[in-house]
Design an enzyme around this catalytic site. Sequence first.
Site, short mmCIF file in Angstrom:
data_model
loop_
_atom_site.label_atom_id
_atom_site.label_comp_id
_atom_site.label_asym_id
_atom_site.label_seq_id
_atom_site.Cartn_x
_atom_site.Cartn_y
_atom_site.Cartn_z
N ASP A 41 0.87 -1.33 0.19
CA ASP A 41 0.20 0.07 0.04
C ASP A 41 0.93 1.24 -0.03
O ASP A 41 0.59 2.24 -0.61
CB ASP A 41 -0.75 0.10 1.10
CG ASP A 41 -1.88 -1.15 1.14
OD1 ASP A 41 -1.89 -1.83 0.20
OD2 ASP A 41 -2.85 -1.25 2.04
N GLU A 43 4.00 1.57 -1.35
CA GLU A 43 4.49 1.78 -2.68
C GLU A 43 3.51 2.56 -3.35
O GLU A 43 3.75 3.53 -4.23
CB GLU A 43 4.93 0.60 -3.10
CG GLU A 43 6.31 0.18 -2.53
CD GLU A 43 6.64 -1.33 -2.98
OE1 GLU A 43 7.68 -1.50 -3.55
OE2 GLU A 43 5.87 -2.18 -2.52
N GLU A 119 -26.56 -16.37 -13.16
CA GLU A 119 -25.80 -15.50 -12.80
C GLU A 119 -26.42 -15.01 -11.11
O GLU A 119 -27.59 -15.29 -11.01
CB GLU A 119 -25.71 -14.08 -13.27
CG GLU A 119 -24.79 -14.46 -14.81
CD GLU A 119 -24.96 -13.14 -15.72
OE1 GLU A 119 -25.49 -11.96 -15.26
OE2 GLU A 119 -24.85 -13.31 -16.76
N LYS A 121 -28.08 -12.37 -8.63
CA LYS A 121 -28.76 -11.17 -8.81
C LYS A 121 -28.43 -10.18 -7.72
O LYS A 121 -28.66 -10.10 -6.42
CB LYS A 121 -30.21 -11.34 -8.97
CG LYS A 121 -31.10 -9.83 -9.16
CD LYS A 121 -32.44 -10.28 -9.26
CE LYS A 121 -33.19 -9.09 -10.09
NZ LYS A 121 -32.87 -7.93 -9.14
N ASP A 123 -27.88 -7.00 -5.50
CA ASP A 123 -28.97 -6.14 -4.89
C ASP A 123 -28.27 -4.75 -4.64
O ASP A 123 -27.87 -4.35 -3.66
CB ASP A 123 -29.37 -6.79 -3.71
CG ASP A 123 -30.86 -5.97 -3.29
OD1 ASP A 123 -31.38 -5.28 -4.21
OD2 ASP A 123 -31.52 -6.19 -2.29
N GLU A 178 -24.06 -3.83 -12.05
CA GLU A 178 -24.54 -3.31 -10.61
C GLU A 178 -23.40 -2.72 -9.99
O GLU A 178 -22.40 -3.45 -9.54
CB GLU A 178 -25.22 -4.39 -10.04
CG GLU A 178 -26.10 -4.16 -9.11
CD GLU A 178 -27.52 -4.13 -9.74
OE1 GLU A 178 -27.62 -3.87 -10.96
OE2 GLU A 178 -28.56 -3.76 -8.92
N TYR A 230 -22.44 -6.95 -16.00
CA TYR A 230 -23.14 -8.51 -16.50
C TYR A 230 -23.94 -8.42 -17.81
O TYR A 230 -24.58 -9.14 -18.48
CB TYR A 230 -24.17 -8.73 -15.56
CG TYR A 230 -25.38 -7.57 -15.01
CD1 TYR A 230 -25.76 -6.95 -16.01
CD2 TYR A 230 -25.29 -7.30 -13.75
CE1 TYR A 230 -26.95 -5.91 -15.71
CE2 TYR A 230 -26.26 -6.15 -13.41
CZ TYR A 230 -26.82 -5.49 -14.31
OH TYR A 230 -27.86 -4.43 -13.89
N LYS A 297 -30.38 -16.61 -17.94
CA LYS A 297 -30.28 -15.80 -19.12
C LYS A 297 -30.13 -16.86 -20.40
O LYS A 297 -29.32 -17.78 -20.05
CB LYS A 297 -29.47 -14.86 -19.34
CG LYS A 297 -29.27 -13.65 -18.38
CD LYS A 297 -28.15 -12.97 -18.54
CE LYS A 297 -28.26 -11.84 -17.14
NZ LYS A 297 -26.94 -10.88 -16.98
N LYS A 321 -36.30 -14.87 -7.50
CA LYS A 321 -36.07 -14.20 -6.05
C LYS A 321 -36.01 -15.34 -4.87
O LYS A 321 -36.96 -16.25 -4.88
CB LYS A 321 -37.08 -13.17 -5.71
CG LYS A 321 -36.99 -11.91 -6.85
CD LYS A 321 -35.96 -11.09 -6.69
CE LYS A 321 -36.24 -9.75 -6.93
NZ LYS A 321 -36.85 -8.78 -6.11
N CYS A 415 -67.14 4.39 3.07
CA CYS A 415 -65.79 4.99 2.92
C CYS A 415 -65.55 5.67 4.20
O CYS A 415 -66.23 6.36 4.87
CB CYS A 415 -65.73 6.00 1.90
SG CYS A 415 -64.36 6.98 1.90
N CYS A 418 -65.34 9.50 3.66
CA CYS A 418 -66.47 10.57 3.48
C CYS A 418 -67.75 9.85 3.67
O CYS A 418 -68.85 10.40 3.55
CB CYS A 418 -66.36 11.06 1.89
SG CYS A 418 -66.73 9.53 0.81
N CYS A 433 -64.33 3.94 -3.37
CA CYS A 433 -65.21 5.02 -2.91
C CYS A 433 -65.60 5.62 -4.27
O CYS A 433 -64.72 6.18 -4.82
CB CYS A 433 -64.37 5.74 -1.85
SG CYS A 433 -65.44 7.37 -1.80
N CYS A 439 -64.56 13.23 -2.20
CA CYS A 439 -63.86 12.50 -1.03
C CYS A 439 -62.54 13.14 -0.99
O CYS A 439 -61.59 13.03 -1.81
CB CYS A 439 -63.97 11.17 -1.45
SG CYS A 439 -63.04 9.92 -0.29
S1 IVH Z 1 -29.32 -8.56 -16.49
C1 IVH Z 1 -32.18 -6.92 -19.59
N1 IVH Z 1 -27.86 -9.61 -14.71
O1 IVH Z 1 -31.73 -6.42 -11.76
C2 IVH Z 1 -31.60 -7.52 -18.72
N2 IVH Z 1 -29.59 -7.84 -13.88
O2 IVH Z 1 -34.66 -6.38 -12.48
C3 IVH Z 1 -30.94 -6.56 -17.68
N3 IVH Z 1 -29.38 -7.09 -11.75
O3 IVH Z 1 -31.91 -3.44 -13.37
C4 IVH Z 1 -30.33 -7.11 -16.46
N4 IVH Z 1 -27.91 -8.45 -10.98
O4 IVH Z 1 -29.95 -3.64 -12.20
C5 IVH Z 1 -28.95 -8.65 -14.83
N5 IVH Z 1 -26.69 -10.57 -13.02
C6 IVH Z 1 -27.55 -9.82 -13.31
C7 IVH Z 1 -28.32 -8.56 -12.34
C8 IVH Z 1 -29.19 -7.71 -13.02
C9 IVH Z 1 -28.80 -7.87 -10.67
C10 IVH Z 1 -30.30 -5.89 -11.68
C11 IVH Z 1 -30.24 -4.89 -12.73
C12 IVH Z 1 -31.65 -4.79 -13.38
C13 IVH Z 1 -32.44 -5.44 -12.42
C14 IVH Z 1 -33.50 -5.98 -12.99
#
Ligand code: IVH
Length: 679
Positions: A41, A43, A119, A121, A123, A178, A230, A297, A321, A415, A418, A433, A439
């Site tokens: 670090d 260097e 892959e 996902k 967050d 991401e 990705y 995919k 999910k 309601c 109202c 309503c 309302c």
């Molecule tokens: S592909 C057309 N790959 O999830 C496909 N998205 O709900 C575009 N995300 O907005 C997305 N990990 O921000 C892809 N391995 C992954 C991902 C990923 C997270 C997010 C991305 C996207 C959202 C889609």
Amino acid sequence: MGVIFARMERDQAAKRITELGEQLERHNHLYYVEARPEISDQEFDFLMKELEALEKQYPELASPNSPTQRVGGDITKAFPTVAHRWPMLSLDNSYSREEVADFVHRVEREAGPVRFVMELKYDGVAISLAYRNGELVRGVTRGDGEQGEDITANVRTVRTIPLHLRDQPPADLEARGEIIMGLREFESLNLEREKQGEERFANPRNTTAGTLKLQDPKLVARRRLQNFIYDLYTATPPSRSHYDNIMQARAWGFRTPDPHKRFIARANGLEDIMDFIAHWDKARHGLDIAIDGVVIKVDDLGVREDLGLRAKSPRWAIAYKFPAENKATRLNGVEFNVGRTGAVTPVALLEPVELAGTTVKRASIHNADQIAKLDLHFGDMVQVEKGGEIIPKITGVDLARRPAGAVAVRYPANCPECGTPLVRDEGEAQHYCPNEHGCPPQITRRIEHFVGRKAMDIGGLGGETVEALYQAKLIGNVADLYDLKQEQLLAMGKGWGERSTQLIIEGIAASRSVPFERVLFALGIRHVGETVAKKIAREAGSIDRLAAMAREELTGISEVGAVIADSIIDFFAAEGNRRIVHRLREAGVQMTGSANHQRPQSGLLKGLSVVVSGVFKTFTRDGIKLAIEDNGGRVSGSISKKTSFVVAGADMGPAKLAKASELGVNVIDEEAFRRMIEP
Ligand code: IVH
């Protein structure tokens, strides 16, 4: 420790700056992306200090992509809005293995046996990174998918994002991925905040989003964000396989998911996919990054092209999910909220409970059927779940723990605001309503929707101010806004100063130039969201034309089904709404596609049927279709004998190409198409 470097001649300095830049980027990559540093670090810092000193001496030699920018450049005053060259889509979500299986079967039915890529996902926050000749030129947020914010200076501070690419990447390249914050980094940031007496951040995703919007890149640099790539967009992808392209992106210097850690893998069928899901369902708890699922995919770009897209998501991918987090807590009460469209939604008031990093006090119960199904009683111990959605929901009741004599929760017949008897349309789960114009919460929420950022964007007006103006009887509908005078606002008293009231008046005046498509969204016609409003505005061209359209004409617009069509017809059938539209027009609000939204018209493609395929450099997919229609052509989805020609972008599927040549249909590229429509 102060270090003094000898002054250098300009030529020599230029050479040394390039050299240091390259070395520092290389070591940065080794450290952050490959996790196998070659120097200490200390260097590294020493080289950085030398570069800083030289750039200070010759500021004109400092490049915007200098490694010194990793620690943060100048303050960003505003983040300009930039249109995406290719829309940034989202993914369809699924929550069960059956849904994933349905997806795989559908794909296989349509495209035959195909290879998939799996892959994680991540967050975090989606980002699009543009590179020209291997240099990072722009980093843009997803925004609404069509346009996002230019946050380049902040993006440069993310150490895992390369500022220069290596190994001869395409001259024009966009990488998408991401940006995330590691869990340890998130925790230490929160500890630091606690020490400073500041409130803890809720979760890594929101913290990342907030960090990327900071105006001082130096603060962003301190937060140690990271990223994964990705997706790649270029006219000349190295391979037809997504997986191979991602591996190539790694060789260019991007941080991509590591196959050895099983962050990415290929699958030949459902079994491999289920195996990957099962692995990460357990293994995710040991990761230092937040993931909320797995993405599946189609690997082959040609097959992707054949499968095509929906309005906002591709048909060739799906997200699975992970099951949401669950906790039990007590139901203290139920509130019945009346929304903008009159829908009455029950909201549970809960004994506060910690769930997935946030304190939950309220949860949605959706509708009357849900109350009945759960057999909810006041004082019940209920199961609360937080999935992808922001508001948690109640999923179950522990009957064994119901207090003796507990009273059942009842859906009101009238309601709560109202007193009007509620109605429930045939086939709909929601009670409404019907007292639309009398309302109070419906009125104020409609006005709030109208002034909102995505609608008329009247800064200075929001929930509380609208409510106060309504209480003061200064506004009773959206048209009344345009009659407001600053004196009236000033007379509201405390909190309504010269400056803030002036901002409101100016905001209202400026909203007169908001384009028609957003006005249409702002009107709050039930079921007419942003995307649908855009489509309708383009097709109808004006509010008068829209009001006069028959049901069949409306359903002829893509994305408009019977429910939306009926809702539009009902809207214009109501005398009150017609009066409001009339008054808005009198006030100068745009009721037709304005000059710069009116598209040029020509008959250059009259009588021609055109198929578009692939991704384009200078058009979005909707854009090229519009260009065809504007010039009198018709866009068709599939190649047939009647097709006049095909405009092919990058990634045109081999199946389509073969079909075109078999039928002798001309295939032209984007430039040729441009020349064709040029006046
Ligand atoms: S592909 C057309 N790959 O999830 C496909 N998205 O709900 C575009 N995300 O907005 C997305 N990990 O921000 C892809 N391995 C992954 C991902 C990923 C997270 C997010 C991305 C996207 C959202 C889609």
